[in-house]
Design a protein around this motif. Sequence first.
Motif, PDB file in Angstrom:
ATOM      1  N   SER A  42       0.825  -1.211   0.000  1.00 23.90           N
ATOM      2  CA  SER A  42       0.000   0.000   0.000  1.00 23.90           C
ATOM      3  C   SER A  42       0.856   1.258   0.000  1.00 23.90           C
ATOM      4  CB  SER A  42      -0.961   0.010   1.196  1.00 23.90           C
ATOM      5  OG  SER A  42      -0.263   0.069   2.432  1.00 23.90           O
ATOM      6  N   LYS A 249      -1.893  -3.611  -2.751  1.00 24.90           N
ATOM      7  CA  LYS A 249      -2.021  -3.054  -4.098  1.00 24.90           C
ATOM      8  C   LYS A 249      -1.045  -3.708  -5.080  1.00 24.90           C
ATOM      9  CE  LYS A 249      -3.217   0.020  -7.265  1.00 24.90           C
ATOM     10  NZ  LYS A 249      -4.569   0.077  -7.869  1.00 24.90           N
ATOM     11  N   GLU A 255      -5.444  -7.616  -2.570  1.00 24.56           N
ATOM     12  CA  GLU A 255      -5.968  -6.267  -2.412  1.00 24.56           C
ATOM     13  C   GLU A 255      -7.156  -6.222  -1.455  1.00 24.56           C
ATOM     14  OE1 GLU A 255      -6.647  -4.454  -6.223  1.00 24.56           O
ATOM     15  OE2 GLU A 255      -4.489  -4.253  -6.614  1.00 24.56           O
TER      16      GLU A 255
END
Length: 281
Positions: A42, A249, A255
């Motif tokens: 992230s 991500k 995710e």
Amino acid sequence: MVNLTASQEKVNLIKEKAKLSRLETIRLISLAKSGHYGSSFSCSEIFATLYYYVLRYDPNNPKWENRDRFVMGKGHSAVGVYPLLADVGFFPKEELDTYTEVGSAFGDHPDMNKIKGIDFSSGSIGHGLSVGVGMALAARLDSLDYRTYILMGDGELQEGQVWEAAMSAPNFKLGNLVAIVDNNKVTVDGVTAENMSIEPIRDKWESFGWNVIDVDGHDIEALIRTFENLPSPDTDVPTVIIADTVAGKGVSFMENGYEWHVANLGEDDKIRAINEIKEMN
């Protein structure tokens, strides 16, 4: 430190370095057999933008007194920073191969006494902003113009010490302090809002007297514009950047999943993750 203008060349470079951070995170965690994928991924674009565009540093003089400081409140994401520190020249890349081995400088959390380029030994969530306030205040007292950047997780905002520091920074007129909230919306225990909501984040920081900026934490162009347009460090108001991010991500099956906060990939999933990262735009 790379020093190019914010051209398409620069944007492409940062994108590649964000991929490097993710790919090396997978490799290093495979050595350790356990590690922090989601919360490192992230931050990948944030890490790359900082080290290849924003931060002022000298790998040949890691303790340069007027370098910018970078503190990770969320020290468990250090695995995503180590490869970039090696890439810009703080230490040989081969040293990363010892990651988490007994006697290695490179642990699950960063150690400022063992790793060049690390400004604080973080890991106990909630301390980072307080340390940053001290560093920023020291710059004022020493008449130096460096900035101090603090990266915190959204779950870290559940810690009371964060808000004591948030109250003190405007009081000390620390316009040279920049907090970054990695708002990936999950913690090790689950969805942040379900465990203990921290909303409204923006209103809370504003009520403490901070300049607040919202940004897509994976949009490199937006990150560059945000950092380029920070108020001068000699102003009185600290800035907090609330980065909207996605845990895990770049890897579809990770995710938004808190289950990947601490985990280990099997061989087939590792290959799949690597291929997905390489194909990122």
